[in-house]
Motif scaffolding. Structure first.
Motif, mmCIF file in Angstrom:
data_model
loop_
_atom_site.group_PDB
_atom_site.id
_atom_site.type_symbol
_atom_site.label_atom_id
_atom_site.label_comp_id
_atom_site.label_asym_id
_atom_site.label_seq_id
_atom_site.Cartn_x
_atom_site.Cartn_y
_atom_site.Cartn_z
ATOM 1 N N PRO A 57 16.561 35.431 -64.664
ATOM 2 C CA PRO A 57 17.386 36.653 -64.730
ATOM 3 C C PRO A 57 18.622 36.472 -65.601
ATOM 4 C CG PRO A 57 16.676 36.247 -62.482
ATOM 5 C CD PRO A 57 16.309 35.027 -63.271
ATOM 6 N N GLU A 58 19.284 35.335 -65.445
ATOM 7 C CA GLU A 58 20.470 35.058 -66.247
ATOM 8 C C GLU A 58 20.104 34.914 -67.720
ATOM 9 O OE1 GLU A 58 24.194 31.871 -66.084
ATOM 10 O OE2 GLU A 58 22.276 31.367 -65.164
ATOM 11 N N ILE A 59 18.997 34.240 -67.998
ATOM 12 C CA ILE A 59 18.552 34.051 -69.379
ATOM 13 C C ILE A 59 18.199 35.395 -70.005
ATOM 14 C CG2 ILE A 59 16.786 33.006 -70.850
ATOM 15 C CD1 ILE A 59 18.802 31.000 -69.749
ATOM 16 N N LEU A 60 17.541 36.256 -69.255
ATOM 17 C CA LEU A 60 17.146 37.561 -69.795
ATOM 18 C C LEU A 60 18.364 38.415 -70.137
ATOM 19 C CD1 LEU A 60 14.009 38.499 -67.673
ATOM 20 C CD2 LEU A 60 14.141 38.508 -70.170
ATOM 21 N N HIS A 61 19.367 38.448 -69.266
ATOM 22 C CA HIS A 61 20.591 39.202 -69.564
ATOM 23 C C HIS A 61 21.258 38.653 -70.829
ATOM 24 C CE1 HIS A 61 21.020 41.984 -66.220
ATOM 25 N NE2 HIS A 61 20.678 41.029 -65.358
ATOM 26 N N GLU A 120 15.437 48.634 -73.673
ATOM 27 C CA GLU A 120 16.507 48.006 -72.894
ATOM 28 C C GLU A 120 15.934 47.333 -71.656
ATOM 29 O OE1 GLU A 120 20.670 49.299 -70.616
ATOM 30 O OE2 GLU A 120 19.297 50.820 -71.398
ATOM 31 N N LEU A 121 16.517 46.211 -71.268
ATOM 32 C CA LEU A 121 16.160 45.535 -70.028
ATOM 33 C C LEU A 121 17.218 45.858 -68.980
ATOM 34 C CD1 LEU A 121 15.164 42.037 -71.467
ATOM 35 C CD2 LEU A 121 13.599 43.820 -70.657
ATOM 36 N N SER A 122 16.936 46.848 -68.153
ATOM 37 C CA SER A 122 17.875 47.211 -67.091
ATOM 38 C C SER A 122 17.821 46.167 -65.981
ATOM 39 C CB SER A 122 17.511 48.583 -66.514
ATOM 40 O OG SER A 122 16.250 48.512 -65.854
ATOM 41 N N ASP A 123 18.777 46.225 -65.064
ATOM 42 C CA ASP A 123 18.774 45.306 -63.923
ATOM 43 C C ASP A 123 17.482 45.437 -63.121
ATOM 44 O OD1 ASP A 123 21.260 44.432 -64.664
ATOM 45 O OD2 ASP A 123 22.357 45.569 -63.131
ATOM 46 N N GLU A 124 17.021 46.674 -62.947
ATOM 47 C CA GLU A 124 15.793 46.887 -62.177
ATOM 48 C C GLU A 124 14.576 46.354 -62.936
ATOM 49 O OE1 GLU A 124 13.176 48.114 -59.108
ATOM 50 O OE2 GLU A 124 15.269 47.497 -59.231
ATOM 51 N N ALA A 125 14.556 46.538 -64.255
ATOM 52 C CA ALA A 125 13.442 46.004 -65.046
ATOM 53 C C ALA A 125 13.401 44.477 -64.947
ATOM 54 C CB ALA A 125 13.563 46.448 -66.500
ATOM 55 N N ILE A 126 14.564 43.855 -65.011
ATOM 56 C CA ILE A 126 14.612 42.392 -64.888
ATOM 57 C C ILE A 126 14.159 41.954 -63.498
ATOM 58 C CG2 ILE A 126 16.185 40.411 -64.800
ATOM 59 C CD1 ILE A 126 17.700 41.704 -67.149
ATOM 60 N N ARG A 127 14.532 42.703 -62.471
ATOM 61 C CA ARG A 127 14.075 42.380 -61.116
ATOM 62 C C ARG A 127 12.547 42.438 -61.039
ATOM 63 N NH1 ARG A 127 12.241 44.337 -56.528
ATOM 64 N NH2 ARG A 127 12.061 46.463 -57.335
ATOM 65 N N LEU A 128 11.965 43.453 -61.657
ATOM 66 C CA LEU A 128 10.509 43.590 -61.632
ATOM 67 C C LEU A 128 9.827 42.506 -62.465
ATOM 68 C CD1 LEU A 128 10.338 47.476 -61.831
ATOM 69 C CD2 LEU A 128 9.610 46.053 -59.888
ATOM 70 N N TYR A 154 10.096 51.788 -67.162
ATOM 71 C CA TYR A 154 11.331 51.337 -67.805
ATOM 72 C C TYR A 154 11.103 51.038 -69.291
ATOM 73 C CZ TYR A 154 12.469 50.985 -62.930
ATOM 74 O OH TYR A 154 12.670 51.296 -61.601
ATOM 75 N N ALA A 155 9.971 51.521 -69.805
ATOM 76 C CA ALA A 155 9.605 51.296 -71.201
ATOM 77 C C ALA A 155 9.439 52.628 -71.913
ATOM 78 C CB ALA A 155 8.306 50.492 -71.275
ATOM 79 N N GLU A 156 9.155 52.567 -73.194
ATOM 80 C CA GLU A 156 8.826 53.760 -73.965
ATOM 81 C C GLU A 156 7.399 54.198 -73.629
ATOM 82 O OE1 GLU A 156 11.380 55.164 -76.195
ATOM 83 O OE2 GLU A 156 12.227 53.867 -74.648
ATOM 84 N N SER A 157 7.007 55.365 -74.106
ATOM 85 C CA SER A 157 5.687 55.893 -73.737
ATOM 86 C C SER A 157 4.551 55.202 -74.471
ATOM 87 C CB SER A 157 5.627 57.400 -74.004
ATOM 88 O OG SER A 157 5.896 57.675 -75.372
ATOM 89 N N GLY A 158 4.827 54.641 -75.658
ATOM 90 C CA GLY A 158 3.771 54.075 -76.478
ATOM 91 C C GLY A 158 3.818 52.573 -76.571
ATOM 92 N N ALA A 159 2.752 52.001 -77.153
ATOM 93 C CA ALA A 159 2.627 50.559 -77.306
ATOM 94 C C ALA A 159 2.203 50.225 -78.727
ATOM 95 C CB ALA A 159 1.604 50.004 -76.322
ATOM 96 N N TYR A 160 2.404 48.978 -79.083
ATOM 97 C CA TYR A 160 1.940 48.438 -80.361
ATOM 98 C C TYR A 160 0.413 48.445 -80.352
ATOM 99 C CZ TYR A 160 1.601 44.690 -83.973
ATOM 100 O OH TYR A 160 1.333 43.928 -85.080
ATOM 101 N N VAL A 161 -0.215 49.113 -81.325
ATOM 102 C CA VAL A 161 -1.664 49.305 -81.271
ATOM 103 C C VAL A 161 -2.431 47.990 -81.307
ATOM 104 C CG1 VAL A 161 -1.665 51.656 -82.181
ATOM 105 C CG2 VAL A 161 -1.767 49.720 -83.772
ATOM 106 N N ASN A 162 -1.871 46.948 -81.903
ATOM 107 C CA ASN A 162 -2.566 45.660 -81.932
ATOM 108 C C ASN A 162 -2.625 44.989 -80.567
ATOM 109 O OD1 ASN A 162 -3.073 45.882 -84.641
ATOM 110 N ND2 ASN A 162 -1.474 44.475 -85.288
ATOM 111 N N PHE A 163 -1.845 45.483 -79.612
ATOM 112 C CA PHE A 163 -1.851 44.933 -78.256
ATOM 113 C C PHE A 163 -2.610 45.818 -77.269
ATOM 114 C CE2 PHE A 163 2.555 42.740 -78.958
ATOM 115 C CZ PHE A 163 1.938 41.726 -79.672
#
Length: 465
Positions: A228-232, A332-340, A412-421
């Motif tokens: 968590p600390e590293i991600l922030h 963005e990595l919100s606190d809740e996203a990092i918790r998940l 907590y993400a955008e609606s779309g993804a990188y098509v190669n993934f």
């Protein structure tokens, strides 16, 4: 006529007569090996596999598939996540014989055949102290990675692969050949830069190369409880860092072998794989605050030839593993996203399973969202969650883990993804979300170049009505 009936009526000998390359059919000795793809979770049986020796063979194969109303897939020989380079009961155009890289060091360009891997390109360009911005594994095929966008170690410094693409020689659905560039067929060139294989078969790419030789790079690992600390800290760092500093975050399991120390073998950790492209005499100074932030459990960052960085993970991910991918773009990595992330990331089900956050800011963000088909220049990361195993019995385990992880983080993400993934069958809504406001223009380009949707075994863009 049903596909099965139509497949059985194909006159493959007539096709072979018009080819320099090889036609491989069901029942032939070479068939089982020829139909295998990188992701062993994919098990498809095409009627014909055409190994094209040149552009003329590609034209012949396209015309044959169109005239016989066969499903048509395009395979460059790389990693496609969903196995979209292969199809059931159709024709596969295999470009693996188109394998050459011609470097013009004066113009700083590289012309690359569509059958190359990035390892081929790295080998050829490195001799001149140059590189083409690309992926993170050298066995990746250049075709799929480039046409989907082209993330990699150099994205923050030199942009995506498509930002370094100058032209693409393309066989269209009617069998004609065009060279797409900013000057010729600019609408097609716009669509090819991120639109995947929707518009034709690209047989060669002309890239601008960049001055990359020895980089200061490698993995830096920390204990899992520090994640968590590293991600922030990492979020702030990578959004404010100079563009010559690249680094993707990962949850991973330490492989049980060198160069990793024995006390870390099979231990779950978090880490960043760095790539600094600035002057080497400034590298230690650049990394001093990084190393001082939190003492890493392992620090393998140092001077490396760029091809060594690109091939660092090849042995961990050989062909033939089971793969299941889920992905999103993230701002963005919100606190809740990092918790998940902390809830799901440490539950890595196998040694090769992982989660990566690839930065797409820096140089890639200097291009507007509608300048190419790739529409997420305003994202910070392309997130990918991959369940990977050598054991087919673990298919459900790795799939369930990746899906649960993605489902938790998707709000907590955008609606779309990188098509190669993206995997096969994610649906039209997800494809539209991948291109956002660019989808309608892509649909118009599709109608112009492939109105009958011959090239549909991909993350498909429907022709405009």
């Amino acid at each position: 006529m049903a596909i099965e009936e139509r497949s059985s009526a194909i006159n493959a000998s007539a096709l072979q007569t018009n080819l320099r390359g090889q036609v491989i059919q069901k029942g032939e000795a070479a068939y089982e090996a020829a139909r295998r793809v990188y992701n062993a979770m994919i098990d498809k049986r095409p009627a014909l596999i055409v190994r094209c020796a040149d552009v003329a063979d590609v034209i012949t194969a396209v015309n044959f598939a169109r005239d016989h109303e066969l499903p048509l897939s395009i395979r460059s020989g790389g990693h496609n996540a969903g196995g979209l380079g292969i199809c059931d009961d159709g024709l596969v155009i295999d470009l693996s014989l188109l394998r050459y890289t011609h470097v013009d060091s004066d113009r700083r360009t590289a012309r690359v055949g569509a059958g190359c891997t990035w390892g081929d390109v790295d080998h050829a360009t490195h001799a001149f102290g140059l590189a083409v911005p690309s992926g993170i594994i050298s066995t990746t095929g250049i075709g799929g990675l480039t046409l989907g966008g082209g993330l990699g170690h150099l994205t923050r410094t030199y942009g995506l692969a498509i930002d370094n693409l100058l032209e693409a020689t393309t066989v269209l659905a009617d069998g004609s050949v065009v060279v797409a560039s900013e000057q010729q067929h600019p609408d097609l060139f716009w669509g090819l830069r991120g639109g995947g294989g929707n518009f034709g078969v690209v047989t060669s790419f002309l890239f601008r190369t960049q001055p990359v030789d020895t980089v200061y790079a490698g993995p830096m690992l920390w204990e899992l409880e520090k994640a968590p600390e590293i991600l922030h800290w990492y979020q702030h760092l990578i959004t404010t860092a100079p563009e010559d500093l690249n680094g993707f975050f990962a949850f991973l399991t330490v492989p049980p072998g060198p160069p990793f120390p024995e006390h870390l073998h099979n231990k779950k950790v978090c880490g960043v794989v760095w790539c600094y492209t600035g002057p080497l005499d400034r590298a230690e100074q650049t990394f001093q605050p990084i190393r001082q932030f939190r003492q890493p459990a392992l620090d393998l960052v140092g001077p490396l030839p760029f091809p060594a960085l690109q091939s660092m993970f090849d042995a961990l991910y050989p062909p033939g593993l089971q793969w299941y991918w889920k992905a999103d773009f993230v701002k963005e990595l919100s606190d809740e996203a990092i918790r998940l992330h902390m809830q799901h990331g440490p539950q890595l089900p196998t040694l090769q399973s992982t989660m990566h956050l690839y930065p797409v800011n820096g140089a890639a963000s200097h291009v507007s969202n509608n300048a190419t088909a790739w529409s997420y220049r305003d994202a910070t990361w392309a997130e990918v969650i991959v369940g990977v195993s050598p054991d087919p019995a673990q298919k459900e385990t790795i799939t369930d883990w990746a899906r649960a992880y993605w489902t938790a983080l998707h709000p907590y993400a955008e609606s779309g993804a990188y098509v190669n993934f993206m995997m096969e069958g994610e649906g039209d809504e997800r494809v539209r979300a991948a291109y956002r406001e660019n989808y309608e223009r892509l649909s118009q380009v599709k109608r112009h170049y492939d109105p009958a949707n011959l090239f549909r075994i991909n993350q498909n863009i429907q022709p405009a009505l």
